[in-house]
Design a protein around this motif. Sequence first.
Motif, PDB file in Angstrom:
ATOM      1  N   TRP A 123      28.646  35.443   1.385  1.00 25.53           N
ATOM      2  CA  TRP A 123      28.610  36.845   0.961  1.00 25.53           C
ATOM      3  C   TRP A 123      29.993  37.313   0.509  1.00 25.53           C
ATOM      4  CZ3 TRP A 123      31.009  41.332   2.439  1.00 25.53           C
ATOM      5  CH2 TRP A 123      30.432  42.541   2.019  1.00 25.53           C
ATOM      6  N   THR A 124      31.010  36.945   1.260  1.00 26.06           N
ATOM      7  CA  THR A 124      32.380  37.407   0.982  1.00 26.06           C
ATOM      8  C   THR A 124      32.884  36.897  -0.365  1.00 26.06           C
ATOM      9  OG1 THR A 124      32.823  37.407   3.374  1.00 26.06           O
ATOM     10  CG2 THR A 124      34.733  37.486   1.908  1.00 26.06           C
ATOM     11  N   GLU A 125      32.438  35.718  -0.768  1.00 26.76           N
ATOM     12  CA  GLU A 125      32.944  35.109  -1.999  1.00 26.76           C
ATOM     13  C   GLU A 125      32.641  35.930  -3.256  1.00 26.76           C
ATOM     14  OE1 GLU A 125      31.266  31.246  -2.041  1.00 26.76           O
ATOM     15  OE2 GLU A 125      32.527  30.478  -0.400  1.00 26.76           O
ATOM     16  N   TYR A 126      31.660  36.831  -3.203  1.00 27.93           N
ATOM     17  CA  TYR A 126      31.253  37.576  -4.406  1.00 27.93           C
ATOM     18  C   TYR A 126      31.860  38.970  -4.497  1.00 27.93           C
ATOM     19  CZ  TYR A 126      28.145  33.740  -5.251  1.00 27.93           C
ATOM     20  OH  TYR A 126      27.666  32.472  -5.513  1.00 27.93           O
ATOM     21  N   LEU A 127      32.708  39.321  -3.550  1.00 28.32           N
ATOM     22  CA  LEU A 127      33.307  40.653  -3.586  1.00 28.32           C
ATOM     23  C   LEU A 127      34.140  40.864  -4.846  1.00 28.32           C
ATOM     24  CD1 LEU A 127      34.465  41.168   0.115  1.00 28.32           C
ATOM     25  CD2 LEU A 127      32.401  42.009  -1.002  1.00 28.32           C
ATOM     26  N   ALA A 128      34.926  39.873  -5.205  1.00 26.98           N
ATOM     27  CA  ALA A 128      35.829  40.029  -6.353  1.00 26.98           C
ATOM     28  C   ALA A 128      35.056  40.256  -7.650  1.00 26.98           C
ATOM     29  CB  ALA A 128      36.734  38.803  -6.482  1.00 26.98           C
ATOM     30  N   LYS A 129      34.012  39.459  -7.877  1.00 31.05           N
ATOM     31  CA  LYS A 129      33.233  39.597  -9.111  1.00 31.05           C
ATOM     32  C   LYS A 129      32.525  40.934  -9.169  1.00 31.05           C
ATOM     33  CE  LYS A 129      30.934  36.220 -10.902  1.00 31.05           C
ATOM     34  NZ  LYS A 129      29.980  35.117 -11.082  1.00 31.05           N
ATOM     35  N   LEU A 130      32.030  41.413  -8.031  1.00 27.67           N
ATOM     36  CA  LEU A 130      31.358  42.708  -8.011  1.00 27.67           C
ATOM     37  C   LEU A 130      32.334  43.841  -8.307  1.00 27.67           C
ATOM     38  CD1 LEU A 130      29.006  42.119  -4.979  1.00 27.67           C
ATOM     39  CD2 LEU A 130      28.254  42.894  -7.240  1.00 27.67           C
ATOM     40  N   TYR A 131      33.506  43.781  -7.691  1.00 26.56           N
ATOM     41  CA  TYR A 131      34.529  44.796  -7.952  1.00 26.56           C
ATOM     42  C   TYR A 131      34.904  44.821  -9.428  1.00 26.56           C
ATOM     43  CZ  TYR A 131      36.251  46.858  -3.592  1.00 26.56           C
ATOM     44  OH  TYR A 131      36.399  47.615  -2.461  1.00 26.56           O
ATOM     45  N   THR A 132      35.080  43.639 -10.004  1.00 24.30           N
ATOM     46  CA  THR A 132      35.570  43.545 -11.374  1.00 24.30           C
ATOM     47  C   THR A 132      34.504  43.926 -12.391  1.00 24.30           C
ATOM     48  OG1 THR A 132      37.088  41.774 -10.724  1.00 24.30           O
ATOM     49  CG2 THR A 132      36.607  41.997 -13.076  1.00 24.30           C
ATOM     50  N   ASN A 133      33.284  43.447 -12.190  1.00 20.70           N
ATOM     51  CA  ASN A 133      32.240  43.626 -13.203  1.00 20.70           C
ATOM     52  C   ASN A 133      31.419  44.896 -13.041  1.00 20.70           C
ATOM     53  OD1 ASN A 133      33.033  41.200 -14.319  1.00 20.70           O
ATOM     54  ND2 ASN A 133      31.494  40.000 -13.216  1.00 20.70           N
ATOM     55  N   HIS A 134      31.453  45.505 -11.838  1.00 21.00           N
ATOM     56  CA  HIS A 134      30.597  46.683 -11.614  1.00 21.00           C
ATOM     57  C   HIS A 134      31.334  47.792 -10.865  1.00 21.00           C
ATOM     58  CE1 HIS A 134      27.027  44.591 -13.088  1.00 21.00           C
ATOM     59  NE2 HIS A 134      27.436  43.535 -12.401  1.00 21.00           N
ATOM     60  N   PRO A 135      32.405  48.313 -11.442  1.00 19.11           N
ATOM     61  CA  PRO A 135      33.145  49.403 -10.788  1.00 19.11           C
ATOM     62  C   PRO A 135      32.314  50.669 -10.601  1.00 19.11           C
ATOM     63  CG  PRO A 135      33.867  49.118 -13.069  1.00 19.11           C
ATOM     64  CD  PRO A 135      32.981  47.958 -12.750  1.00 19.11           C
ATOM     65  N   LYS A 136      31.186  50.774 -11.313  1.00 17.73           N
ATOM     66  CA  LYS A 136      30.341  51.969 -11.183  1.00 17.73           C
ATOM     67  C   LYS A 136      29.726  52.066  -9.783  1.00 17.73           C
ATOM     68  CE  LYS A 136      26.096  49.780 -12.860  1.00 17.73           C
ATOM     69  NZ  LYS A 136      24.976  49.851 -13.830  1.00 17.73           N
ATOM     70  N   LEU A 137      29.688  50.942  -9.082  1.00 24.89           N
ATOM     71  CA  LEU A 137      29.120  50.947  -7.730  1.00 24.89           C
ATOM     72  C   LEU A 137      30.176  51.428  -6.738  1.00 24.89           C
ATOM     73  CD1 LEU A 137      27.307  47.490  -7.876  1.00 24.89           C
ATOM     74  CD2 LEU A 137      26.258  49.752  -8.113  1.00 24.89           C
ATOM     75  N   ALA A 138      30.832  52.537  -7.060  1.00 23.43           N
ATOM     76  CA  ALA A 138      32.000  52.991  -6.316  1.00 23.43           C
ATOM     77  C   ALA A 138      31.724  53.150  -4.818  1.00 23.43           C
ATOM     78  CB  ALA A 138      32.511  54.310  -6.891  1.00 23.43           C
ATOM     79  N   ALA A 139      30.658  53.858  -4.477  1.00 27.43           N
ATOM     80  CA  ALA A 139      30.377  54.124  -3.065  1.00 27.43           C
ATOM     81  C   ALA A 139      30.138  52.831  -2.295  1.00 27.43           C
ATOM     82  CB  ALA A 139      29.159  55.045  -2.949  1.00 27.43           C
ATOM     83  N   ASP A 140      29.295  51.972  -2.872  1.00 30.59           N
ATOM     84  CA  ASP A 140      29.010  50.706  -2.199  1.00 30.59           C
ATOM     85  C   ASP A 140      30.243  49.814  -2.156  1.00 30.59           C
ATOM     86  OD1 ASP A 140      26.385  51.379  -1.690  1.00 30.59           O
ATOM     87  OD2 ASP A 140      25.644  50.494  -3.550  1.00 30.59           O
ATOM     88  N   LEU A 141      31.022  49.852  -3.228  1.00 33.11           N
ATOM     89  CA  LEU A 141      32.205  48.990  -3.288  1.00 33.11           C
ATOM     90  C   LEU A 141      33.260  49.424  -2.277  1.00 33.11           C
ATOM     91  CD1 LEU A 141      32.620  48.393  -7.128  1.00 33.11           C
ATOM     92  CD2 LEU A 141      31.762  46.809  -5.410  1.00 33.11           C
ATOM     93  N   ASN A 142      33.399  50.729  -2.072  1.00 27.31           N
ATOM     94  CA  ASN A 142      34.346  51.193  -1.059  1.00 27.31           C
ATOM     95  C   ASN A 142      33.932  50.702   0.324  1.00 27.31           C
ATOM     96  OD1 ASN A 142      35.963  52.517  -2.889  1.00 27.31           O
ATOM     97  ND2 ASN A 142      34.902  54.476  -2.666  1.00 27.31           N
ATOM     98  N   ALA A 143      32.634  50.735   0.561  1.00 31.95           N
ATOM     99  CA  ALA A 143      32.128  50.202   1.829  1.00 31.95           C
ATOM    100  C   ALA A 143      32.376  48.703   1.908  1.00 31.95           C
ATOM    101  CB  ALA A 143      30.632  50.510   1.952  1.00 31.95           C
ATOM    102  N   MET A 144      32.245  48.031   0.753  1.00 32.24           N
ATOM    103  CA  MET A 144      32.493  46.592   0.720  1.00 32.24           C
ATOM    104  C   MET A 144      33.966  46.284   0.944  1.00 32.24           C
ATOM    105  SD  MET A 144      29.992  45.468  -2.391  1.00 32.24           S
ATOM    106  CE  MET A 144      30.450  43.746  -2.328  1.00 32.24           C
ATOM    107  N   ALA A 145      34.842  47.172   0.455  1.00 35.22           N
ATOM    108  CA  ALA A 145      36.275  46.969   0.689  1.00 35.22           C
ATOM    109  C   ALA A 145      36.581  47.031   2.178  1.00 35.22           C
ATOM    110  CB  ALA A 145      37.090  48.023  -0.060  1.00 35.22           C
ATOM    111  N   GLU A 146      35.943  47.991   2.855  1.00 35.58           N
ATOM    112  CA  GLU A 146      36.101  48.073   4.302  1.00 35.58           C
ATOM    113  C   GLU A 146      35.551  46.814   4.964  1.00 35.58           C
ATOM    114  OE1 GLU A 146      34.250  51.645   5.530  1.00 35.58           O
ATOM    115  OE2 GLU A 146      35.624  52.958   4.428  1.00 35.58           O
TER     116      GLU A 146
END
Length: 539
Positions: A123-146
């Motif tokens: 699961w952790t391996e895909y954080l970078a690609k999600l951040y880079t390719n889908h910044p619109k998922l701001a709320a979920d991505l902030n949770a993912m950053a945590e």
Amino acid sequence: MAGELCNGNVDRLQRYVCQYFTDVLLATNKSSILAESEKQNIKGAHQLIVELYRVAPGLLLNVIPQLEEELSLSNTYLRMLATSSLGELFSARASSLVDAYPSTWKAWLSRKNDKSTMVRAAWTEYLAKLYTNHPKLAADLNAMAESAQAKLLDPEERVRAAACQAIGALDMDVILNHVDVDVLKQLGQRCRDKKVAPRVEALKALGRMYKLTYARREDERVQLKMGWIPGEFLNILYANDSEMIATMEAFLVRDILPLDENDEERARRFVHVVSGLDVKAQKALLALMQRKAAAMKEMQTFIDYCRMYNRDARKRIEHASADMSDTFTVLIRRISYDIVHFSLIPCLIQRGWGADRGDASDAMRRAARTLLQMLAQVYPFLFRDYVPELVRMVLEEQRDGAAIDGLDILATCSVAYPDMVSLEISAVQFLLDKCRHGAVDEAKQSAILLAHQSSEEAVSLREAFVKETAVPSATLEYAALVPRLSALRSLAFYVPAAFESTSQVLVQFLVKSIILNNDAPPTTGASCREGSHGDMVTW
């Protein structure tokens, strides 16, 4: 051609595609232990799903829910494959899967806390690609950053390593705009991880970030989020772990202070790095240089013995085990001038005292002089060809701090090599004036330089100063006496013979007029601090 055929017949093919994957995927849903052949078949099916999504995503309308079901199966291998496959689909650049399958997205996010190390790492391996390719998922991505920050503290080293790798793979703009500095500093803590994999990935990630953002160093966001990285690297020395330090050295040279630059650019970069170091990190940098200098000396001794006893060290190394290659890589790096070399000195002198440059702020000039002071302590011989230039800079310098720094460097070199700093009489007179009227530090450094002058005229003037200070004028104010006493102490330490004839008179004066005189005012500007030469202390 095949893609066009599939996309043109989506309605007809959907049912058959779904049936195929149902047969392959669900056939093993209840099996807790899979044979190797079953694993290969299932893995191939998941890879096919990813490939189909790239060319004909419409065919997978009823397959995605099956992957969602796999996320909750008891079989760890199937959960890991489903997590990886959905990670590929969600993170694809043009993917709209999050909007089409919100429940699947939610189920996939929950795998961050899976009980299996293998699944959490996938699961952790895909954080970078999600951040880079889908910044619109701001709320979920902030949770993912945590979540990524939490994964940096995961009890399993594989998960920690994957988290370091994922954060390090992020686009720099994403890091600067969306990743909190606390996440990056938590990544910095992994540089001292007890396990090799997380430690290497953390150093690699932070080194990459610093290297890619160096050109934007004037940006406040870059200074905030990247400026602390060199200090984090250097502070690894305090861990006193040889393997940890060796790994850090490799990334320090590769990313922080790379070799592939000309001297002027290298000096600029080195000064920028030093300007961002706190006192603790500066001491670590000095310690790193001292370790290298000690290794060079030991290697020279080894080579001398090889020559003395007719041993061919090169042949012995060539016949050594291949497993020793890493050891010799560390050794070669340790004994090489990869951080500093002769040609860097004049560039640093110009940056410390020369004419103003576009990037030559007072902070950068101070950093250049601080670096030169470190180098003088460890590699004083590097300054031999540049003593006249340093002397000229000191004589012409109007800024007190810059003058003291120059005197300190020259004094350090003269202690190491007494014949290195040979001064003309005008420079000697300048030093005597500092001993009489300068600040405490100026008087101290000037006296050290005077102590190592061997010309007859310099020796005569030095002895005259000792005698005049030993019998001070009755009208001499206490504040004016302080620099003279500081200078006299240095002379007594380095040339005690010049002090012996007048020591008794001076001691009597000090005891009677200062020590036993309760009415004596405090000497303004006097200080007590650790000296940079031997174990001397300046009062």
